[in-house]
Design an enzyme around this catalytic site. Sequence first.
Site, short mmCIF file in Angstrom:
data_model
loop_
_atom_site.label_atom_id
_atom_site.label_comp_id
_atom_site.label_asym_id
_atom_site.label_seq_id
_atom_site.Cartn_x
_atom_site.Cartn_y
_atom_site.Cartn_z
N ASP A 77 0.82 -1.21 0.00
CA ASP A 77 0.00 0.00 0.00
C ASP A 77 0.86 1.27 0.00
O ASP A 77 2.09 1.21 -0.04
CB ASP A 77 -0.92 -0.06 1.24
CG ASP A 77 -2.32 0.48 0.96
OD1 ASP A 77 -2.45 1.37 0.10
OD2 ASP A 77 -3.28 0.02 1.62
N ASP A 114 -10.19 3.38 -3.76
CA ASP A 114 -10.89 2.16 -3.31
C ASP A 114 -12.28 2.02 -3.91
O ASP A 114 -13.04 2.99 -4.01
CB ASP A 114 -11.03 2.18 -1.79
CG ASP A 114 -9.70 1.93 -1.09
OD1 ASP A 114 -8.66 1.96 -1.78
OD2 ASP A 114 -9.71 1.71 0.12
#
Length: 399
Positions: A148, A203
């Site tokens: 990430d 997302d």
Amino acid sequence: MKKLTTLFLLVLFSTQLFAQRAETLAPTPPMGWNSWNKFGCNVSEKLIEEMADAMLNSGMADAGYQYIVIDDCWQVSRDSAGNIIPDPERFPSGMKALADYIHSKGLKFGIYSCAGSMTCQKRPGSRGYQFQDARQYAAWGVDYLKYDWCYNEGQNAKAAYQTMSDALKASGRPIVFSMCEWGSNKPWEWGKGIGNLWRTTGDIFDSFKGAINWGGKGVLDIIDLNADLWPYAGPGHWNDPDMLEVGNGGMTGTEYKTHFSMWCMMAAPLMAGNDLRTMDDETQKILTNEEVIQVDQDALGEQGFRFMDYGDQEIWVKFLENDELAVCFFNRADEPWKVNYDWGKMGISHQDHHVTFHNTKYDLRDLWQHKDIGNTGKNLTAGIPAHGVLMLRLTPEKK
Ligand code: GAL
């Protein structure tokens, strides 16, 4: 001169070796399950083991799903030597035992970390510990790393992902590298050779359209961001429009079919994000529709593209092996689409592909009805529901 030539050959050889390695690691888009969309931080070895069992019992493994990936929150701290420590309450048997369990089922094990100092949920990140972490993952038996971009503290994205890529290679274990920096630094332009897949968007949210305030995106928003990136995808290096929401309850069955079909048209990684233990029949049928999955997993490795744009109605095309193609009529509108399509008028020129329907007839197969529905010799007539698709496989008729 001789030395220079040797050096040149060596460099050439190692670059080719890496390219080959990347392709053998993810020759088709990776398929699996990830904990985040449904469970967030609520992960444990019990949950993960049950999910591995469900992967087999539900027919998901037979349909090609392979990786079981624990997302954020498995890690709590580092010891005095800098080794990463999994949550001892939630993972009492440790990661090696969990990996062994997953491998004993014939599945593969994935884990999550972050290029920043902390993960997005404020667990320890890998910044400064990349090689140590990669060695640890390899020792545990990790097969897949999602990496990430929170708390990145202004690092250069390419350099940060390159460092972890080097660390994974140095670990000696083949580990698929999933780069998750949300498309913010155009990873499609530099990610090939560093990672095997890269997120292209923020997302996903479990809705058909409409971004929500924290930046979550619906299926339509994501498709629009990912659509034009087709030139960058191929074997070993995929655009990743985020994990699946199929079965999580925010969309209708028709919308989930569209979500799944379009991910397959875009050669997206297929990471289920629902509870595999309790999914209903409709969800199971969508996620394991092997005819649709074959479009995603086609060995040519081309990402489909938007061939026709009529506003709320679109036609997408994905070229497949052996001169076959997938064609998806995609209805974004809130009303049904009455299709009356004259194949004879259609000609497709795309990279090395040139298709017309005057000379060659194609047989048509409806990949959701699992039915042959004639050929391109006559008009296609169909009613497509609001937010629905008609997804076809076209096979040239033998002359
Ligand atoms: C986000 C990422 C999500 C999930 C989450 C975990 O940055 O895009 O897929 O991994 O972090 O905190």
